[in-house]
Design an enzyme around this catalytic site. Structure first.
Site, short mmCIF file in Angstrom:
data_model
loop_
_atom_site.label_atom_id
_atom_site.label_comp_id
_atom_site.label_asym_id
_atom_site.label_seq_id
_atom_site.Cartn_x
_atom_site.Cartn_y
_atom_site.Cartn_z
N HIS A 214 -5.39 4.81 8.41
CA HIS A 214 -5.04 6.24 8.27
C HIS A 214 -6.35 7.10 8.92
O HIS A 214 -5.92 8.05 9.90
CB HIS A 214 -5.11 6.83 6.98
CG HIS A 214 -5.60 8.55 6.56
ND1 HIS A 214 -5.89 9.38 7.06
CD2 HIS A 214 -3.98 9.05 6.37
CE1 HIS A 214 -5.94 10.62 6.36
NE2 HIS A 214 -4.14 10.41 6.23
N HIS B 125 2.65 6.15 -2.47
CA HIS B 125 1.50 6.26 -1.55
C HIS B 125 0.30 5.84 -0.46
O HIS B 125 -0.60 5.70 -1.54
CB HIS B 125 0.73 8.63 -1.39
CG HIS B 125 -0.07 8.66 -0.41
ND1 HIS B 125 -1.21 9.59 -0.94
CD2 HIS B 125 1.07 9.35 0.49
CE1 HIS B 125 -1.72 10.32 0.77
NE2 HIS B 125 -0.11 9.73 1.01
#
Length: 233
Positions: free
Chosen positions: A53, A11
């Site tokens: 992100h 991740h």
């Protein structure tokens, strides 16, 4: 696309071991043995595709404010943790160099799908197999646009909830995977996805006991900040 074994996806590279979405995090995920790494891509107003992100810079860099409001040169000069820089999509793909599969999450809309499709197409033309790519998004209309532009590239529908039509949205998208929040894992959703040939991947799972439980429930893999923990089980 994926092997029949339980699939481990690093991740944001390997966020538990290195600053997320940096070249170091991606390389760490690969070094730890993850067969896939996931990272986020936003299209900057300059046209650059940045691996990042948040909408704002404050959490993961020494910058402040909205990413889209800053000049590209200023963004590229920021410290994204441990002296790492905010990389571009192309820099990440060059680093990966087909060593593992890449799950590219489209974090922004308004042209991101088109730009990412063009980049991926250039890497496929240079020899990358399409099976090394998975493109996902919570923004399903953007993901739909990507699928129209690059139908040969597998896509994954990201969900944070259990839809009324179960895996219907993934089926409508022609998705290869349904990427589901660990808070909303439902055996009926898993069964519906599998009945339509769609694999189920769960994010973000860092506890080995939860990983074992999910595997027993029939999920096909997990996104994790600690690929080494998942690979150990």
């Amino acid at each position: 696309m994926f092997s029949s074994a339980f699939t481990v996806i690093g991740h944001r590279g390997a966020r538990g071991h290195a600053p997320e979405n940096t070249l170091l995090a991606i390389d760490t995920g690969i070094a730890l043995g993850a067969p896939w790494v996931e990272f986020d891509v936003q299209r900057h107003p300059s046209g650059a595709l940045l691996v990042f992100h948040d909408l704002t810079l404050d959490r993961t860099t020494n910058g402040h404010g909205f990413l889209a409001d800053q000049p590209l040169a200023a963004l590229r000069a920021l410290d994204a943790g441990g002296g790492q820089l905010i990389p571009t999509l192309q820099e990440v793909l060059d680093l990966v160099d087909q060593r593992v599969g890449v799950n590219i999450e489209l974090k922004s809309a308004g042209g991101t799908a088109e730009a990412v499709a063009a980049v991926i197409r250039s890497y496929v033309e240079a020899g990358w197999p399409v099976e090394k790519f998975l493109v996902s998004s919570f923004h399903l209309p953007e993901l739909w646009e990507f699928k129209q532009l690059a139908p040969e590239i597998p896509v994954g529908a990201l969900l944070c909830g259990v839809p009324l039509d179960w895996a219907g949205c993934a089926l409508e998208l022609g998705a290869a995977t349904l990427n589901l929040s660990s808070e909303f894992v439902d055996p009926r959703l898993i069964a519906d996805a599998h009945a339509h040939g769609i694999k189920v991947y769960v994010y973000t799972v860092n506890d080995p006991a939860e990983m074992r439980l999910l595997r027993q429930m029939g999920v096909d893999g997990v996104f994790t900040d600690y690929p080494d923990r998942a690979l150990a089980i």
